[in-house]
Design a protein around this motif. Structure first.
Motif, PDB file in Angstrom:
ATOM      1  N   GLY A  40       0.720  -1.097   0.007  1.00 52.54           N
ATOM      2  CA  GLY A  40       0.146  -0.036   0.282  1.00 52.54           C
ATOM      3  C   GLY A  40       0.908   0.796  -0.301  1.00 52.54           C
ATOM      4  N   ALA A  41       2.145   1.108  -0.051  1.00 53.42           N
ATOM      5  CA  ALA A  41       3.228   2.596  -0.123  1.00 53.42           C
ATOM      6  C   ALA A  41       3.156   3.088  -1.174  1.00 53.42           C
ATOM      7  CB  ALA A  41       4.442   1.590   0.268  1.00 53.42           C
ATOM      8  N   GLY A  42       2.617   2.237  -2.537  1.00 53.60           N
ATOM      9  CA  GLY A  42       2.662   2.974  -3.859  1.00 53.60           C
ATOM     10  C   GLY A  42       3.697   2.661  -5.216  1.00 53.60           C
ATOM     11  N   LYS A  43       3.808   1.215  -5.011  1.00 57.67           N
ATOM     12  CA  LYS A  43       4.891   1.322  -5.507  1.00 57.67           C
ATOM     13  C   LYS A  43       4.483   0.325  -6.737  1.00 57.67           C
ATOM     14  CE  LYS A  43       6.473  -2.998  -2.139  1.00 57.67           C
ATOM     15  NZ  LYS A  43       5.400  -1.600  -1.877  1.00 57.67           N
ATOM     16  N   THR A  44       3.567  -0.086  -6.548  1.00 60.28           N
ATOM     17  CA  THR A  44       2.334  -0.616  -8.109  1.00 60.28           C
ATOM     18  C   THR A  44       2.211   0.865  -8.232  1.00 60.28           C
ATOM     19  OG1 THR A  44       2.368  -2.953  -7.510  1.00 60.28           O
ATOM     20  CG2 THR A  44       0.403  -2.035  -8.498  1.00 60.28           C
ATOM     21  N   THR A  45       1.689   1.355  -7.338  1.00 54.59           N
ATOM     22  CA  THR A  45       0.634   2.600  -8.488  1.00 54.59           C
ATOM     23  C   THR A  45       1.855   3.455  -9.334  1.00 54.59           C
ATOM     24  OG1 THR A  45      -1.102   2.288  -6.816  1.00 54.59           O
ATOM     25  CG2 THR A  45      -0.117   5.090  -8.029  1.00 54.59           C
ATOM     26  N   PRO A  84       2.727  -7.063 -15.342  1.00 50.76           N
ATOM     27  CA  PRO A  84       2.658  -6.829 -13.748  1.00 50.76           C
ATOM     28  C   PRO A  84       2.655  -7.642 -12.239  1.00 50.76           C
ATOM     29  CG  PRO A  84       1.081  -7.461 -15.328  1.00 50.76           C
ATOM     30  CD  PRO A  84       2.627  -7.826 -16.654  1.00 50.76           C
ATOM     31  N   GLU A  85       2.537  -7.749 -11.437  1.00 49.34           N
ATOM     32  CA  GLU A  85       1.654  -8.876 -10.684  1.00 49.34           C
ATOM     33  C   GLU A  85       1.071  -9.520 -10.571  1.00 49.34           C
ATOM     34  OE1 GLU A  85       1.025  -9.291  -5.944  1.00 49.34           O
ATOM     35  OE2 GLU A  85       0.903  -7.272  -7.086  1.00 49.34           O
ATOM     36  N   GLY A  86       1.113 -10.835 -10.852  1.00 51.54           N
ATOM     37  CA  GLY A  86      -0.419 -11.699 -11.428  1.00 51.54           C
ATOM     38  C   GLY A  86       0.202 -12.331 -12.584  1.00 51.54           C
ATOM     39  N   ARG A  87       1.217 -12.281 -13.179  1.00 52.74           N
ATOM     40  CA  ARG A  87       1.441 -12.627 -14.193  1.00 52.74           C
ATOM     41  C   ARG A  87       0.872 -12.624 -15.707  1.00 52.74           C
ATOM     42  NH1 ARG A  87       2.018 -17.143  -9.800  1.00 52.74           N
ATOM     43  NH2 ARG A  87       4.132 -16.199  -9.585  1.00 52.74           N
ATOM     44  N   GLY A  88       0.149 -12.234 -15.381  1.00 44.91           N
ATOM     45  CA  GLY A  88      -0.742 -12.345 -16.984  1.00 44.91           C
ATOM     46  C   GLY A  88      -0.681 -12.698 -18.387  1.00 44.91           C
ATOM     47  N   THR A  89      -0.626 -14.409 -18.319  1.00 39.62           N
ATOM     48  CA  THR A  89       0.095 -15.324 -19.646  1.00 39.62           C
ATOM     49  C   THR A  89      -1.533 -15.269 -20.345  1.00 39.62           C
ATOM     50  OG1 THR A  89       0.258 -16.871 -18.272  1.00 39.62           O
ATOM     51  CG2 THR A  89       2.184 -15.842 -18.152  1.00 39.62           C
ATOM     52  N   PHE A  90      -1.826 -15.669 -21.204  1.00 43.89           N
ATOM     53  CA  PHE A  90      -2.651 -15.736 -22.114  1.00 43.89           C
ATOM     54  C   PHE A  90      -2.627 -17.437 -21.686  1.00 43.89           C
ATOM     55  CE2 PHE A  90      -1.390 -12.374 -24.083  1.00 43.89           C
ATOM     56  CZ  PHE A  90      -2.573 -11.979 -23.858  1.00 43.89           C
ATOM     57  N   THR A  91      -3.653 -18.204 -20.710  1.00 49.79           N
ATOM     58  CA  THR A  91      -3.598 -18.982 -20.852  1.00 49.79           C
ATOM     59  C   THR A  91      -3.787 -20.765 -21.322  1.00 49.79           C
ATOM     60  OG1 THR A  91      -5.735 -19.192 -19.194  1.00 49.79           O
ATOM     61  CG2 THR A  91      -4.035 -18.531 -18.368  1.00 49.79           C
ATOM     62  N   SER A  92      -4.525 -20.452 -22.179  1.00 51.03           N
ATOM     63  CA  SER A  92      -5.441 -20.870 -23.306  1.00 51.03           C
ATOM     64  C   SER A  92      -4.430 -21.277 -24.887  1.00 51.03           C
ATOM     65  CB  SER A  92      -6.866 -20.520 -23.989  1.00 51.03           C
ATOM     66  OG  SER A  92      -6.935 -19.006 -24.633  1.00 51.03           O
TER      67      SER A  92
END
Length: 237
Positions: A40-45, A84-92
């Motif tokens: 919540g410090a603002g790093k991802t933002t 991004p956090e959570g990787r976000g690959t195209f799973t199919s």
């Protein structure tokens, strides 16, 4: 070829809620810079603001060129890759199809196969799973794929958001060794957001500590690592 980034007075908001309050920081060409701080410090933002994904103001210069008013797609075309956090690959899609998609925004479609081979040299496990659906990969393999796909852009700067999130310690160490190899062999500048402060400071040249949307501390990675308050709060000794 890598590039430098200079940020002055960066502010960012979600609606009426201001998250960043005038950040100043720099990334030297070919270097690794890490942003540390509590949740919540603002790093991802900060990463999202640099990519134009949220409303922001201030001065953002990439290799001497102002990008503060650019759209996300134009920033990507300049060679800034966001993992991004959570990787976000195209799973199919398969591993190799994911890598091919990473090159879609490049100008010209030359040497894609050669670049994929280079990604496989960094991540041999991905080569073993080239025809496998991305959704069936382990968490560590999906993170490797997300980084590999970003590298297919031929980036000059990579923005990495929590690459160790959810991974076993052994996989984290392997992943950071690969990032060091990529930096050494490709010269890509990196801005790393990472909760594992110990690993981040081992990889980085420069570090900034963010608290409630402001820079609380900055210096070389060695200086930050030796700071008593950082050791107590983030390094656990």
């Amino acid at each position: 070829m890598s590039a430098s980034l200079s940020v002055r007075g960066l502010e960012a908001s979600y609606g009426a809620f201001k998250v960043l309050h005038g950040l100043d920081f720099e990334i030297a060409e070919g270097s690794v810079t890490t942003l540390l701080g509590a949740n919540g410090a603002g790093k991802t933002t900060t990463l999202r603001a640099l990519c134009g994904m949220i409303r922001r103001s201030g001065t953002i210069e990439f290799d001497g060129r102002s990008i503060a008013r650019m759209k996300t797609e134009d920033i990507v075309r300049l060679g800034i890759a966001h993992v991004p956090e959570g990787r976000g690959t195209f799973t199919s899609l398969t591993v190799e199809e994911n890598l091919q998609l990473g090159a879609m925004t490049r100008r010209g479609g030359d040497n894609i196969a050669q670049d994929i081979d280079r990604i496989y040299s960094f991540f041999p496990r991905l080569k073993e799973r080239a025809a496998q659906q991305a959704g069936t990969l382990s968490g560590g393999e999906q993170q490797m794929l997300a980084i590999g796909r970003a590298l297919m852009l031929r980036p000059r700067l990579m923005l990495l958001d929590e690459p160790s999130f959810g991974l076993a310690p052994l996989i984290v160490r392997e992943l950071f060794a690969i990032l060091a190899d990529i930096r050494a062999n490709m010269g890509v500048s990196m801005l790393l957001v990472e909760q594992n402060a110990t690993m981040a400071l081992e990889l980085a040249d420069q570090a900034y500590l963010i608290e409630t949307g402001s820079i609380a501390l900055s210096g070389s990675a060695a200086e930050i690592r030796d700071n008593d308050s950082v050791r107590n709060s983030y390094l656990g000794y």
